[in-house]
Design a protein around this motif. Structure first.
Motif, PDB file in Angstrom:
ATOM      1  N   ASN A 179       0.784  -1.238   0.000  1.00  0.00           N
ATOM      2  CA  ASN A 179       0.000   0.000   0.000  1.00  0.00           C
ATOM      3  C   ASN A 179       0.814   1.286   0.000  1.00  0.00           C
ATOM      4  O   ASN A 179       0.281   2.361   0.226  1.00  0.00           O
ATOM      5  CB  ASN A 179      -1.001   0.003   1.166  1.00  0.00           C
ATOM      6  N   THR A 209      -8.486 -11.842   5.460  1.00  0.00           N
ATOM      7  CA  THR A 209      -7.830 -11.579   4.180  1.00  0.00           C
ATOM      8  C   THR A 209      -7.112 -10.237   4.260  1.00  0.00           C
ATOM      9  O   THR A 209      -7.649  -9.268   4.804  1.00  0.00           O
ATOM     10  CB  THR A 209      -8.886 -11.565   3.056  1.00  0.00           C
ATOM     11  N   LEU A 210      -5.889 -10.199   3.732  1.00  0.00           N
ATOM     12  CA  LEU A 210      -5.118  -8.959   3.724  1.00  0.00           C
ATOM     13  C   LEU A 210      -5.093  -8.407   2.304  1.00  0.00           C
ATOM     14  O   LEU A 210      -5.031  -9.161   1.339  1.00  0.00           O
ATOM     15  CB  LEU A 210      -3.694  -9.217   4.212  1.00  0.00           C
ATOM     16  N   VAL A 211      -5.148  -7.076   2.203  1.00  0.00           N
ATOM     17  CA  VAL A 211      -5.222  -6.462   0.879  1.00  0.00           C
ATOM     18  C   VAL A 211      -4.088  -5.460   0.690  1.00  0.00           C
ATOM     19  O   VAL A 211      -3.858  -4.602   1.541  1.00  0.00           O
ATOM     20  CB  VAL A 211      -6.589  -5.763   0.677  1.00  0.00           C
ATOM     21  N   LYS A 259      -9.668  -1.997   9.935  1.00  0.00           N
ATOM     22  CA  LYS A 259      -8.679  -2.926  10.483  1.00  0.00           C
ATOM     23  C   LYS A 259      -7.447  -2.939   9.585  1.00  0.00           C
ATOM     24  O   LYS A 259      -7.550  -2.774   8.375  1.00  0.00           O
ATOM     25  CB  LYS A 259      -9.251  -4.354  10.507  1.00  0.00           C
ATOM     26  N   SER A 271       3.014   9.326  -4.017  1.00  0.00           N
ATOM     27  CA  SER A 271       1.773   8.705  -3.583  1.00  0.00           C
ATOM     28  C   SER A 271       1.395   9.285  -2.222  1.00  0.00           C
ATOM     29  O   SER A 271       2.097  10.140  -1.684  1.00  0.00           O
ATOM     30  CB  SER A 271       1.948   7.189  -3.492  1.00  0.00           C
ATOM     31  N   LEU A 272       0.311   8.776  -1.677  1.00  0.00           N
ATOM     32  CA  LEU A 272      -0.147   9.249  -0.371  1.00  0.00           C
ATOM     33  C   LEU A 272       0.757   8.653   0.726  1.00  0.00           C
ATOM     34  O   LEU A 272       1.160   7.502   0.619  1.00  0.00           O
ATOM     35  CB  LEU A 272      -1.585   8.746  -0.194  1.00  0.00           C
ATOM     36  N   SER A 307       1.101  -2.957   7.212  1.00  0.00           N
ATOM     37  CA  SER A 307       0.590  -1.943   6.284  1.00  0.00           C
ATOM     38  C   SER A 307      -0.436  -2.514   5.301  1.00  0.00           C
ATOM     39  O   SER A 307      -0.733  -1.907   4.282  1.00  0.00           O
ATOM     40  CB  SER A 307       1.753  -1.273   5.554  1.00  0.00           C
ATOM     41  N   PHE A 308      -0.992  -3.667   5.617  1.00  0.00           N
ATOM     42  CA  PHE A 308      -2.090  -4.222   4.815  1.00  0.00           C
ATOM     43  C   PHE A 308      -3.442  -3.722   5.324  1.00  0.00           C
ATOM     44  O   PHE A 308      -3.594  -3.498   6.525  1.00  0.00           O
ATOM     45  CB  PHE A 308      -2.142  -5.752   4.946  1.00  0.00           C
ATOM     46  N   PHE A 309      -4.403  -3.615   4.421  1.00  0.00           N
ATOM     47  CA  PHE A 309      -5.801  -3.522   4.840  1.00  0.00           C
ATOM     48  C   PHE A 309      -6.216  -4.927   5.255  1.00  0.00           C
ATOM     49  O   PHE A 309      -5.804  -5.911   4.635  1.00  0.00           O
ATOM     50  CB  PHE A 309      -6.708  -3.085   3.680  1.00  0.00           C
ATOM     51  N   LYS A 310      -7.060  -4.995   6.294  1.00  0.00           N
ATOM     52  CA  LYS A 310      -7.508  -6.300   6.752  1.00  0.00           C
ATOM     53  C   LYS A 310      -9.024  -6.351   6.584  1.00  0.00           C
ATOM     54  O   LYS A 310      -9.741  -5.468   7.061  1.00  0.00           O
ATOM     55  CB  LYS A 310      -7.125  -6.439   8.226  1.00  0.00           C
ATOM     56  N   VAL A 311      -9.487  -7.377   5.867  1.00  0.00           N
ATOM     57  CA  VAL A 311     -10.928  -7.491   5.584  1.00  0.00           C
ATOM     58  C   VAL A 311     -11.390  -8.901   5.944  1.00  0.00           C
ATOM     59  O   VAL A 311     -10.569  -9.806   6.084  1.00  0.00           O
ATOM     60  CB  VAL A 311     -11.228  -7.206   4.087  1.00  0.00           C
ATOM     61  N   PRO A 312     -12.701  -9.086   6.102  1.00  0.00           N
ATOM     62  CA  PRO A 312     -13.177 -10.439   6.416  1.00  0.00           C
ATOM     63  C   PRO A 312     -12.691 -11.454   5.385  1.00  0.00           C
ATOM     64  O   PRO A 312     -12.583 -11.149   4.201  1.00  0.00           O
ATOM     65  CB  PRO A 312     -14.702 -10.309   6.362  1.00  0.00           C
ATOM     66  N   LYS A 313     -12.415 -12.648   5.837  1.00  0.00           N
ATOM     67  CA  LYS A 313     -11.914 -13.717   4.975  1.00  0.00           C
ATOM     68  C   LYS A 313     -12.824 -13.891   3.758  1.00  0.00           C
ATOM     69  O   LYS A 313     -14.038 -13.996   3.908  1.00  0.00           O
ATOM     70  CB  LYS A 313     -11.895 -15.030   5.758  1.00  0.00           C
ATOM     71  N   VAL A 348      -2.994   6.615   3.913  1.00  0.00           N
ATOM     72  CA  VAL A 348      -3.633   5.531   3.154  1.00  0.00           C
ATOM     73  C   VAL A 348      -4.484   4.677   4.094  1.00  0.00           C
ATOM     74  O   VAL A 348      -5.621   4.323   3.786  1.00  0.00           O
ATOM     75  CB  VAL A 348      -2.568   4.648   2.454  1.00  0.00           C
ATOM     76  N   LEU A 349      -3.925   4.370   5.254  1.00  0.00           N
ATOM     77  CA  LEU A 349      -4.578   3.415   6.158  1.00  0.00           C
ATOM     78  C   LEU A 349      -5.476   4.088   7.200  1.00  0.00           C
ATOM     79  O   LEU A 349      -6.103   3.413   8.014  1.00  0.00           O
ATOM     80  CB  LEU A 349      -3.509   2.568   6.855  1.00  0.00           C
ATOM     81  N   LEU A 388       1.775   6.574   3.809  1.00  0.00           N
ATOM     82  CA  LEU A 388       1.148   5.316   4.231  1.00  0.00           C
ATOM     83  C   LEU A 388       0.145   5.499   5.362  1.00  0.00           C
ATOM     84  O   LEU A 388      -0.922   4.884   5.377  1.00  0.00           O
ATOM     85  CB  LEU A 388       2.249   4.323   4.626  1.00  0.00           C
ATOM     86  N   ASN A 422      -3.253  -4.850   9.244  1.00  0.00           N
ATOM     87  CA  ASN A 422      -2.209  -5.739   9.742  1.00  0.00           C
ATOM     88  C   ASN A 422      -0.932  -5.204   9.124  1.00  0.00           C
ATOM     89  O   ASN A 422      -0.762  -5.248   7.908  1.00  0.00           O
ATOM     90  CB  ASN A 422      -2.490  -7.178   9.298  1.00  0.00           C
ATOM     91  N   THR A 445       0.002   4.124  -3.378  1.00  0.00           N
ATOM     92  CA  THR A 445      -1.431   4.313  -3.599  1.00  0.00           C
ATOM     93  C   THR A 445      -1.815   5.763  -3.363  1.00  0.00           C
ATOM     94  O   THR A 445      -1.091   6.511  -2.714  1.00  0.00           O
ATOM     95  CB  THR A 445      -2.257   3.414  -2.658  1.00  0.00           C
TER      96      THR A 445
END
Lengths: 483, 93
Positions: free
Chosen positions: A36, A140-142, B81, B69-70, B85-91, B75-76, B72, B83, A39
């Motif tokens: 990220n 899930t990580l994005v 949620k 870029s923006l 520098s990841f976005f964390k979304v439901p499985k 960005v977050l 970090l 983890n 972005t």
């Protein structure tokens, strides 16, 4: 494949473009160390953020279109393809739908039985999604660094009849996009992705069978294996009285099987509609002309030329053109040869395919980063062809060319390595050897003809390998057999 | 598809849930909108290209030059949620 069936395969190939920035925002396409990092509100899909089209993306699309004989649409627009997935933050992918920028092209592939034309239905511009990682966290990580990176989707006609042809088609696309400099061609890293639509039918029938789509073909071997597997699966199913269901299949590379992907019951409905945030693209004749003038010679044409112009075997030509800069290096060496003969060209090819390619693969660099001046190889080959040095000596001095920064001629002079081709000198050496070995000469004349090699080796030994073996042989023949 | 089914289908595609009352209300509104649009079909549109944009502009491009870029943290910032520098979304798989 069972002989009374034939496969009908069409490929969809996505190539990731080598632009500096993404398709619709100015974020870098270089992958950062952290997720990220690259972005912005546009590729994060923030409400109100507006896309602006990267001019190079259109340029590259036209380039590939022209290189594959496509028609270029004078005016085309973008559409939204709507679906939900966490790595698609806007909830839609910007793509092209009814009117792709390029259409109706073709490329030639090489098969054992000759060339075959594979039609290209369309090439269109779209953006990539981000990356979802399912196996690191319980959730899930994005990572959206890839979100918005420019892609071209190349859709073939269902002209492909076997896994082998599919492989050749993909290789050809890869070579072309690398020659055009619009994609790095790395299948394993996902710069080139491939899905296959596969059906089978009885030979001689016109009607297509029900097709399945196979995804996740992320290496060249996988493409061939997966298609082969799916063709056989379909034939066996039909033979045993079953029917093909129109599924999306996933290739599992660990067990070498295609498996049905969990799909929703309802067919996908992407509800395409024109993208209101982007105006249309109009391609003028001048723009196309500019690009046409920049088009490089394409790999297959270059291979043909290498065969015709330099008299190279097909195999050599194929290897030399495979990587563009190796082909360039070959042409550069050839242009510097003093003796321009097919014998010299073949020798240059041999040196590149053995010594030079070995070093390139050891160092993992393309020929464009190889520091050895093309003149040096040309000089080395000239020295060989004029019999100034033997091939044994040439192999010995080659490593020194890389370390000493001296030319082959300088090294040969310095170390006294020139081949001895002076007939008078060799004749006197031969006479010396024969008189020192009179016993063996008697045996030879009595019929022990394999002693000939012994005499040759004695003369070569005397000269530390520098005597021209061809002349030594001639003179020995004369001395031994005519007297 | 009858109007009720159409509304249910579109709602499902948009991942939206409605009560039965809302659905029949939307079905009426959909009907009105669609019949209004249908008046266009009375026109003779032979040879007229579909209009996708009101603006006459075309070829609005950006040069292929990287801009920052923006940061970090920005960005977050709105992520419910994360983890590292990841976005964390439901499985999802």
């Amino acid at each position: 494949m069972k002989n009374d069936y034939e496969a009908v395969v069409g490929l969809e190939v996505h190539i990731q473009l080598l632009t500096n920035t993404k398709a619709f925002c100015s974020c870098t396409t270089k992958f950062g160390t952290s997720p990220n990092m690259n972005t912005c509100p546009v590729c994060l899909g923030h409400p109100g953020a507006l896309p602006t089209l990267n001019k190079s993306v259109v340029d590259y699309a036209i380039t590939l279109g022209l290189a594959t004989g496509c028609e270029i649409r004078p005016f085309s627009i973008f559409s939204r393809k709507n679906y939900f997935y966490p790595d698609l933050p806007k909830g839609y992918q910007i793509s092209q739908y009814e009117d792709p920028i390029c259409y109706d092209g073709a490329l030639e592939i090489e098969l054992a039985e000759g060339q075959k034309r594979i039609g290209i239905t369309r090439i269109h511009i779209e953006e990539d999604a981000g990356k979802s990682i399912h196996d690191v966290d319980i959730d899930t990580l994005v990572d959206l660094n890839r979100s918005g990176v420019a892609l071209l989707e190349i859709v073939s006609e269902p002209d492909i009849r076997s896994a082998q042809e599919a492989y050749q088609y993909l290789m050809q696309i890869r070579q072309i996009v690398m020659y055009l400099g619009i994609c790095d061609g790395n299948l394993e890293e996902g710069s080139l992705r491939c899905d296959a639509n596969i059906s089978v039918r009885k030979r001689g029938t016109e009607k297509f069978g029900t097709r399945t789509e196979v995804k996740n073909l992320n290496s060249f071997r996988n493409v061939e294996r997966a298609i082969e597997y799916e063709i056989n699966r379909q034939i066996e199913l039909i033979e045993s009285g079953g029917t093909i269901v129109q599924h999306t299949m996933l290739w599992d590379a660990t067990v070498h099987e295609t498996k049905v992907m969990r799909t929703k019951e309802k067919a996908h409905d992407y509800r395409y509609f024109p993208e209101p945030d982007l105006v249309g693209v109009s391609v003028s004749e001048e723009w196309m002309q500019q690009i046409r003038q920049r088009l490089p010679e394409l790999p297959l044409a270059r291979k043909q030329r290498f065969i015709e112009q330099f008299g190279l075997p097909k195999y050599d030509a194929g290897i030399l053109v495979d990587e563009q800069s190796l082909g360039d290096y070959f042409e550069s060496v050839v242009s510097k040869l003093s003796g321009k003969t097919e014998e010299s060209y073949k020798l240059v090819s041999n040196w590149l395919m053995t010594e030079v390619m070995r070093i390139l693969s050891e160092r993992k660099i393309p020929a464009s980063e190889f520091e050895l001046p093309a003149e040096f190889i040309a000089e080395l080959v000239d020295l060989l062809v004029t019999n100034t040095i033997s091939s044994k000596i040439a192999k010995e001095i080659f490593p020194q060319l890389l370390t000493s920064n001296k030319s082959p001629i300088e090294l040969v002079k310095e170390q006294g390595l020139a081949q001895i081709s002076d007939e008078k000198l060799i004749e006197s050496l031969v006479k010396d050897i024969l008189s020192q070995n009179s016993e063996n000469v008697e045996k030879y004349k009595a019929g022990k003809s394999n002693l000939f090699g012994f005499f040759v080796s004695q003369v070569l030994k005397q000269t530390e390998g520098k005597a021209n073996p061809k002349i030594v042989t001639e003179i020995l023949n004369r001395e031994l057999n005519n007297n | 598809m009858n109007p009720i089914e159409t509304v249910e289908y579109v709602a499902e595609l948009a991942r939206l849930k409605f009560t039965e009352d809302e659905i029949s209300q939307f079905a009426n509104q959909f009907q009105n909108i669609l019949s209004y649009i249908q008046t266009i079909e009375e026109l003779d549109l032979e040879g007229i290209e579909p209009l996708t944009h009101i603006s006459q502009a075309e070829n609005v491009f950006r040069e292929d030059v990287v801009q920052p870029s923006l940061p970090l943290e920005d960005v977050l910032r709105n992520a419910p949620k994360r983890n590292e520098s990841f976005f964390k979304v439901p499985k999802v798989l």
